[in-house]
Scaffold this motif. Structure first.
Motif: not given
Length: 115
Positions: A44-47, A57-62
């Motif tokens: 499971r990955e953080f989004v 806080n958002l992951t860079d890809s989104v």
């Protein structure tokens, strides 16, 4: 504590979806809510996360495509996903960190982006 998610579904590439999650039960006022996602066979990955104080806080890809928000003093979180791509297809899980206490997960909602 229970988390109830809604808003997943099927959308064409380039389209938008809005996920919602509401927490109920013994939820403390200072908490963090957000979203993770998981594809079969992968961790499971953080989004995205947002605290009850409004820090995000958002992951860079989104970044620039997905936006997290919450209603003031309410135990909910929303996730507006714009410019969806096929790579965003997966199950999204609502997450709650209850103050300094436990962590909780929703059952997951499927997002499918057709190319």
């Amino acid at each position: 504590v229970q988390l109830v998610e809604s808003g997943g579904g099927l959308v064409q590439a380039g389209g938008s979806l809005r996920l919602s999650c509401t927490a109920s039960g013994n939820v403390v006022s200072v908490n963090t809510m957000g979203w993770y996602r998981q594809t079969p066979g992968n961790p499971r990955e953080f989004v995205a996360l947002m605290t009850s104080l409004g820090h995000t806080n958002l992951t860079d890809s989104v970044k620039g495509r997905f936006f997290i928000s919450r209603e003031h003093r309410k135990n909910n979180v929303f996730f507006t996903m714009d410019s969806l791509t096929h790579e965003d297809t997966t199950v999204y899980f609502c997450y709650l960190r209850n103050g300094k206490g436990g962590e909780y997960w929703g059952p997951g909602t499927q997002v499918t982006v057709s190319s």
